[in-house]
Design a protein around this motif. Structure first.
Motif, PDB file in Angstrom:
ATOM      1  N   VAL A  21       0.871  -1.190   0.000  1.00 49.86           N
ATOM      2  CA  VAL A  21       0.000   0.000   0.000  1.00 49.86           C
ATOM      3  C   VAL A  21       0.898   1.226   0.000  1.00 49.86           C
ATOM      4  O   VAL A  21       1.901   1.278   0.711  1.00 49.86           O
ATOM      5  N   SER A  22       0.518   2.214  -0.837  1.00 52.35           N
ATOM      6  CA  SER A  22       1.305   3.437  -0.964  1.00 52.35           C
ATOM      7  C   SER A  22       0.445   4.639  -0.655  1.00 52.35           C
ATOM      8  O   SER A  22      -0.748   4.664  -0.993  1.00 52.35           O
ATOM      9  N   ILE A  23       1.053   5.655  -0.045  1.00 47.23           N
ATOM     10  CA  ILE A  23       0.339   6.923   0.164  1.00 47.23           C
ATOM     11  C   ILE A  23       0.900   7.923  -0.855  1.00 47.23           C
ATOM     12  O   ILE A  23       2.114   7.980  -1.086  1.00 47.23           O
ATOM     13  N   VAL A  24      -0.018   8.671  -1.455  1.00 48.80           N
ATOM     14  CA  VAL A  24       0.384   9.576  -2.547  1.00 48.80           C
ATOM     15  C   VAL A  24      -0.627  10.725  -2.628  1.00 48.80           C
ATOM     16  O   VAL A  24      -1.778  10.569  -2.209  1.00 48.80           O
ATOM     17  N   GLU A  25      -0.200  11.882  -3.143  1.00 45.57           N
ATOM     18  CA  GLU A  25      -1.142  12.975  -3.373  1.00 45.57           C
ATOM     19  C   GLU A  25      -2.186  12.490  -4.377  1.00 45.57           C
ATOM     20  O   GLU A  25      -1.827  11.832  -5.365  1.00 45.57           O
ATOM     21  N   ALA A  26      -3.440  12.847  -4.145  1.00 48.52           N
ATOM     22  CA  ALA A  26      -4.506  12.407  -5.049  1.00 48.52           C
ATOM     23  C   ALA A  26      -4.178  12.792  -6.490  1.00 48.52           C
ATOM     24  O   ALA A  26      -4.451  12.038  -7.434  1.00 48.52           O
ATOM     25  N   SER A  27      -3.544  13.943  -6.666  1.00 46.64           N
ATOM     26  CA  SER A  27      -3.251  14.425  -8.020  1.00 46.64           C
ATOM     27  C   SER A  27      -2.178  13.561  -8.713  1.00 46.64           C
ATOM     28  O   SER A  27      -1.997  13.670  -9.921  1.00 46.64           O
ATOM     29  N   ARG A  28      -1.490  12.708  -7.953  1.00 42.50           N
ATOM     30  CA  ARG A  28      -0.418  11.918  -8.570  1.00 42.50           C
ATOM     31  C   ARG A  28      -0.756  10.437  -8.694  1.00 42.50           C
ATOM     32  O   ARG A  28       0.096   9.621  -9.074  1.00 42.50           O
ATOM     33  N   VAL A  29      -2.014  10.106  -8.400  1.00 45.37           N
ATOM     34  CA  VAL A  29      -2.412   8.685  -8.443  1.00 45.37           C
ATOM     35  C   VAL A  29      -2.235   8.110  -9.847  1.00 45.37           C
ATOM     36  O   VAL A  29      -1.668   7.022 -10.025  1.00 45.37           O
TER      37      VAL A  29
END
Ligand code: ADP
Ligand code: NG1
Ligand code: MG
Length: 457
Positions: free
Chosen positions: A409-417
């Motif tokens: 699982v990765s956390i990322v800015e929504a804009s970079r999904v």
């Protein structure tokens, strides 16, 4: 909320096609429509791996992928289970007399665990059985808790069939207990989040007593799940129970070094509770009192002043009787440091700091490193995937679930999904003909989903 029974609602518009197919299959097999549908979701654990069974809080969220049973009570006192997936053969047994063989992870045994758990809780003499068609959309043996979703969905099917109203908390506890009939000594995270999840919210799940607190994830944070496609069937092999045993022995040996009554100690949290010190201090204590060299069985017996027979009875489980070597320092270091990271993760979410994503990412990275190096529950392909996700723009990435394969699982800015998804697809799935056909189910963005429920047409 946790003390409410699971909700009963109408099948949602968006799900009507899927439930329609289930209804047709049910009709084709049983000659009438199902009376209700029982749904339980899988989960992705954001942080807090392999610590629930040590008594520590974890921080998962439910995912949209779930297991649904289309069901109706029957008059034959039978449990009849058929599966939309033809690899799973039909199963029938008497509701009054069935056995669940430990270490035999046949698919229907998970459903029977749920049925048994509810029956034991209610203790009724007269029970009705049910017919059910099962459909699952959670990647299997991949750390997203398909097994518990099946246990939980079967439990509420049995309860609804018989008109038994049980609270979500009771169901969470009984399902955690009864899934152990399959032979693994899990901690209770999976069943709790499956029942207690709320849309849009992750949960801090605490144990003894079981309770859950909503965790609001930072604005603009998105989570991406990617499956290494290495399957690890937890009930079929003993890695999981070996870790449970090592943690118990680490707790008992540590307790003995502190002059505590070690026979009363079952979990690492018990030692911390007795000493009344912080998690940071527990990590230091482990480094001070336990050695890195694996402990032999003889040494453990010597420290605890017991015979091997006594040790087998007090501390080992059926699948770890033959073990001769135990990594107590590594497992305890992971557990205490991971429990600390969970509390930090929750704090960062609450503080709403501008650099929250970065901080959460760092905690997730540290969690992965600890799972890989100290708990040794990762897999080379999973490590590769975690690195790829980081290189593709994730702020943090970690294995999730029991491990030895399964998902990251990765956390990322929504804009970079989208960028992340594209890069991981091109880097991990597309180049490998064995992986490429599975990309759609293996790689997806996810938001916190809702908990288990009953639906009617
Ligand atoms: P996880 O819970 O991480 O997915 P487990 O090894 O604990 O992995 O459980 C996987 C097992 O759960 C499968 O081998 C199968 O027996 C059962 N299972 C999961 N999904 C389904 C399904 N859709 N239909 C039947 N059985 C399922
Ligand atoms: P999965 O990955 O779903 O098999 C297992 C345990 C959890 C927890 C995690 C590791 C069961 C049912 N689930 O989950 O309780 O210990 O591993 O954090 O045993
Ligand atoms: Mg499982």
């Amino acid at each position: 909320m946790a003390d409410h029974p699971v909700s009963v609602g109408k099948v949602q518009e968006a799900e009507s096609e899927r439930y329609g197919k289930l209804r047709s299959k049910f009709h084709e097999r049983f000659g009438h429509d199902p009376v209700f549908y029982a749904r339980a979701p899988g989960r992705v654990n954001l942080i807090g791996e392999h610590i629930d069974y040590c008594g520590y809080a974890v921080l998962p969220m439910a995912i949209e992928q779930d297991i649904v049973l289309a069901a109706s009570p029957n008059i034959d006192n039978e449990i009849v289970l058929i599966n939309m997936d033809p690899q799973y053969t039909e199963f029938t047994c008497s509701v009054e007399n069935f056995t669940i063989t430990k270490g035999d992870p046949q698919w229907y045994n998970y459903a029977l665990c749920g049925v048994r758990g509810v029956m034991e809780k209610v203790g009724a003499n007269v029970v009705k059985g049910f017919n059910a068609v099962v459909e699952g959309r959670i990647p299997r043996s991949a750390g997203l808790s398909s097994s518990s979703a099946l246990v939980c969905a079967a439990a509420i099917t049995m309860a609804h069939t018989n008109g038994w109203k049980l609270s979500k908390k009771t169901l969470s506890e009984l399902c955690a207990h009864c899934e152990r009939y399959i032979g693994t000594e899990g901690g209770g995270m999976d069943q709790a989040i499956s029942f207690m999840a709320n849309h849009g919210m992750a949960k801090l799940i605490e144990f003894n007593p079981l309770r859950s607190v909503d965790v609001h994830l930072p604005q603009g944070a998105a989570f991406v799940v990617s499956n290494s496609l290495v399957e690890h069937n937890k009930a079929g092999v003993s890695d999981f129970n070996i870790r449970v045993t090592e943690c118990r022995l680490a707790a008992q040996v540590l307790a003995k070094t502190q002059g505590l009554p070690w026979r009363e100690i079952r979990r690492l949290v018990d030692v911390q509770d007795k000493l009344e010190v912080s998690l940071e201090k527990m990590v230091i204590l482990v480094a001070d009192k336990l050695h890195e060299e694996p402990y032999t069985k003889e040494e453990v017996c010597q420290v605890l002043e017991v015979t091997e027979e006594e040790l087998a009875a007090t501390s080992l489980n059926p699948s770890t009787q033959e073990l001769t070597s135990f990594k107590l320092f590594q497992r305890a270091t992971h557990v205490y440091s991971e429990a600390n990271r969970v509390m930090q993760f929750k704090m960062v979410c609450e503080e709403r700091r501008p650099d929250a994503l970065e901080q959460l990412g760092r905690l997730m990275d540290a969690s992965h490193a600890s799972c890989r190096d100290m708990y040794e529950c990762s897999h080379p392909d999973l490590d590769k995937l975690v690195k790829l996700c980081r290189d593709a723009g994730a702020r943090g990435s970690r294995m999730t679930g029991a491990g030895w394969g399964g998902c990251c699982v990765s956390i990322v800015e929504a804009s970079r999904v989208m960028t992340l998804l594209t890069k991981v697809r091109d880097g991990y799935y597309s180049p490998d003909p064995a992986r490429a056909p599975h990309t759609k189910e293996a790689l997806f963005g996810t938001q916190p989903g809702g908990g288990a429920a009953i639906y009617v047409d």
